[in-house]
Design a protein around this motif. Sequence first.
Motif, mmCIF file in Angstrom:
data_model
loop_
_atom_site.group_PDB
_atom_site.id
_atom_site.type_symbol
_atom_site.label_atom_id
_atom_site.label_comp_id
_atom_site.label_asym_id
_atom_site.label_seq_id
_atom_site.Cartn_x
_atom_site.Cartn_y
_atom_site.Cartn_z
ATOM 1 N N MET A 1 16.729 23.515 10.208
ATOM 2 C CA MET A 1 16.006 23.425 11.458
ATOM 3 C C MET A 1 16.734 22.515 12.447
ATOM 4 O O MET A 1 16.806 22.816 13.628
ATOM 5 C CB MET A 1 14.595 22.898 11.157
ATOM 6 N N ARG A 2 17.245 21.436 11.919
ATOM 7 C CA ARG A 2 17.947 20.484 12.760
ATOM 8 C C ARG A 2 19.223 21.094 13.324
ATOM 9 O O ARG A 2 19.556 20.890 14.495
ATOM 10 C CB ARG A 2 18.267 19.257 11.908
ATOM 11 N N ARG A 3 19.928 21.847 12.521
ATOM 12 C CA ARG A 3 21.168 22.488 12.969
ATOM 13 C C ARG A 3 20.877 23.536 14.036
ATOM 14 O O ARG A 3 21.629 23.672 15.001
ATOM 15 C CB ARG A 3 21.887 23.137 11.797
ATOM 16 N N LEU A 4 19.809 24.268 13.880
ATOM 17 C CA LEU A 4 19.425 25.281 14.861
ATOM 18 C C LEU A 4 19.114 24.626 16.207
ATOM 19 O O LEU A 4 19.514 25.127 17.262
ATOM 20 C CB LEU A 4 18.215 26.075 14.366
ATOM 21 N N PHE A 5 18.416 23.499 16.148
ATOM 22 C CA PHE A 5 18.103 22.763 17.373
ATOM 23 C C PHE A 5 19.373 22.383 18.113
ATOM 24 O O PHE A 5 19.503 22.610 19.318
ATOM 25 C CB PHE A 5 17.265 21.511 17.049
ATOM 26 N N TRP A 6 20.326 21.771 17.402
ATOM 27 C CA TRP A 6 21.559 21.333 18.048
ATOM 28 C C TRP A 6 22.424 22.511 18.488
ATOM 29 O O TRP A 6 23.136 22.421 19.496
ATOM 30 C CB TRP A 6 22.338 20.390 17.142
ATOM 31 N N LEU A 7 22.342 23.605 17.770
ATOM 32 C CA LEU A 7 23.056 24.806 18.185
ATOM 33 C C LEU A 7 22.494 25.318 19.510
ATOM 34 O O LEU A 7 23.252 25.671 20.424
ATOM 35 C CB LEU A 7 22.944 25.890 17.108
ATOM 36 N N LEU A 8 21.177 25.344 19.628
ATOM 37 C CA LEU A 8 20.549 25.782 20.873
ATOM 38 C C LEU A 8 20.820 24.815 22.023
ATOM 39 O O LEU A 8 21.044 25.233 23.160
ATOM 40 C CB LEU A 8 19.043 25.965 20.671
ATOM 41 N N VAL A 9 20.809 23.520 21.737
ATOM 42 C CA VAL A 9 21.132 22.524 22.762
ATOM 43 C C VAL A 9 22.567 22.714 23.239
ATOM 44 O O VAL A 9 22.843 22.716 24.442
ATOM 45 C CB VAL A 9 20.922 21.083 22.234
ATOM 46 N N GLY A 10 23.469 22.912 22.321
ATOM 47 C CA GLY A 10 24.868 23.129 22.686
ATOM 48 C C GLY A 10 25.065 24.407 23.484
ATOM 49 O O GLY A 10 25.822 24.439 24.458
ATOM 50 N N ALA A 11 24.376 25.482 23.084
ATOM 51 C CA ALA A 11 24.491 26.745 23.814
ATOM 52 C C ALA A 11 23.918 26.603 25.226
ATOM 53 O O ALA A 11 24.513 27.077 26.198
ATOM 54 C CB ALA A 11 23.766 27.855 23.062
ATOM 55 N N GLY A 12 22.795 25.951 25.345
ATOM 56 C CA GLY A 12 22.197 25.726 26.671
ATOM 57 C C GLY A 12 23.084 24.884 27.554
ATOM 58 O O GLY A 12 23.264 25.167 28.741
ATOM 59 N N LEU A 13 23.671 23.849 26.986
ATOM 60 C CA LEU A 13 24.576 22.992 27.729
ATOM 61 C C LEU A 13 25.826 23.755 28.161
ATOM 62 O O LEU A 13 26.300 23.596 29.296
ATOM 63 C CB LEU A 13 24.966 21.776 26.877
ATOM 64 N N ALA A 14 26.343 24.596 27.294
ATOM 65 C CA ALA A 14 27.523 25.395 27.627
ATOM 66 C C ALA A 14 27.233 26.351 28.781
ATOM 67 O O ALA A 14 28.044 26.496 29.706
ATOM 68 C CB ALA A 14 28.005 26.160 26.404
ATOM 69 N N VAL A 15 26.086 26.995 28.747
ATOM 70 C CA VAL A 15 25.711 27.914 29.842
ATOM 71 C C VAL A 15 25.549 27.133 31.144
ATOM 72 O O VAL A 15 26.035 27.547 32.201
ATOM 73 C CB VAL A 15 24.414 28.676 29.488
ATOM 74 N N PHE A 16 24.880 26.003 31.080
ATOM 75 C CA PHE A 16 24.691 25.175 32.268
ATOM 76 C C PHE A 16 26.033 24.744 32.849
ATOM 77 O O PHE A 16 26.264 24.855 34.049
ATOM 78 C CB PHE A 16 23.847 23.941 31.918
ATOM 79 N N LEU A 17 26.925 24.249 32.011
ATOM 80 C CA LEU A 17 28.236 23.807 32.490
ATOM 81 C C LEU A 17 29.073 24.965 33.013
ATOM 82 O O LEU A 17 29.820 24.806 33.989
ATOM 83 C CB LEU A 17 28.986 23.071 31.381
ATOM 84 N N LEU A 18 28.957 26.113 32.407
ATOM 85 C CA LEU A 18 29.693 27.286 32.868
ATOM 86 C C LEU A 18 29.249 27.680 34.270
ATOM 87 O O LEU A 18 30.078 27.905 35.156
ATOM 88 C CB LEU A 18 29.498 28.453 31.896
ATOM 89 N N LEU A 19 27.939 27.748 34.481
ATOM 90 C CA LEU A 19 27.428 28.120 35.803
ATOM 91 C C LEU A 19 27.747 27.054 36.851
ATOM 92 O O LEU A 19 28.167 27.365 37.962
ATOM 93 C CB LEU A 19 25.921 28.369 35.739
ATOM 94 N N ARG A 20 27.555 25.800 36.497
ATOM 95 C CA ARG A 20 27.826 24.707 37.435
ATOM 96 C C ARG A 20 29.318 24.604 37.718
ATOM 97 O O ARG A 20 29.729 24.354 38.845
ATOM 98 C CB ARG A 20 27.292 23.397 36.863
ATOM 99 N N GLY A 21 30.127 24.813 36.717
ATOM 100 C CA GLY A 21 31.575 24.776 36.892
ATOM 101 C C GLY A 21 32.065 25.891 37.792
ATOM 102 O O GLY A 21 32.969 25.704 38.605
ATOM 103 N N ARG A 22 31.467 27.056 37.685
ATOM 104 C CA ARG A 22 31.838 28.178 38.549
ATOM 105 C C ARG A 22 31.499 27.856 40.008
ATOM 106 O O ARG A 22 32.278 28.141 40.916
ATOM 107 C CB ARG A 22 31.109 29.437 38.103
ATOM 108 N N GLN A 23 30.354 27.237 40.241
ATOM 109 C CA GLN A 23 29.975 26.847 41.595
ATOM 110 C C GLN A 23 30.952 25.813 42.153
ATOM 111 O O GLN A 23 31.364 25.891 43.308
ATOM 112 C CB GLN A 23 28.562 26.272 41.620
ATOM 113 N N LEU A 24 31.315 24.834 41.327
ATOM 114 C CA LEU A 24 32.278 23.823 41.764
ATOM 115 C C LEU A 24 33.644 24.446 42.062
ATOM 116 O O LEU A 24 34.285 24.098 43.046
ATOM 117 C CB LEU A 24 32.436 22.738 40.698
ATOM 118 N N LEU A 25 34.059 25.349 41.214
ATOM 119 C CA LEU A 25 35.346 26.011 41.413
ATOM 120 C C LEU A 25 35.353 26.793 42.722
ATOM 121 O O LEU A 25 36.331 26.757 43.469
ATOM 122 C CB LEU A 25 35.647 26.940 40.233
ATOM 123 N N GLU A 26 34.253 27.500 43.022
ATOM 124 C CA GLU A 26 34.163 28.259 44.260
ATOM 125 C C GLU A 26 34.201 27.352 45.484
ATOM 126 O O GLU A 26 34.718 27.743 46.525
ATOM 127 C CB GLU A 26 32.891 29.106 44.268
#
Length: 77
Positions: A1-26
Amino acid sequence: MRRLFWLLVGAGLAVFLLLRGRQLLERFTPKGVVEQVEKKGHETAAGFGEFMATFRTSMAQREAELRDELNIPANNN
């Protein structure tokens, strides 16, 4: 359960950084810089126009006050 939580946190953070990074790059592409400069130019022009309108109105009011105090007839040019 703990690993799933951190996996989801990491995936959410990656998506957030990807979208924010694309905006910064533009923002730093030549097109993005041009858009930012145009936006600031329009804001500055609008602000200067408002300043000049206020200045002219105040100047006319003050001139009318001085003409009234000094008994000078209004200039009807």
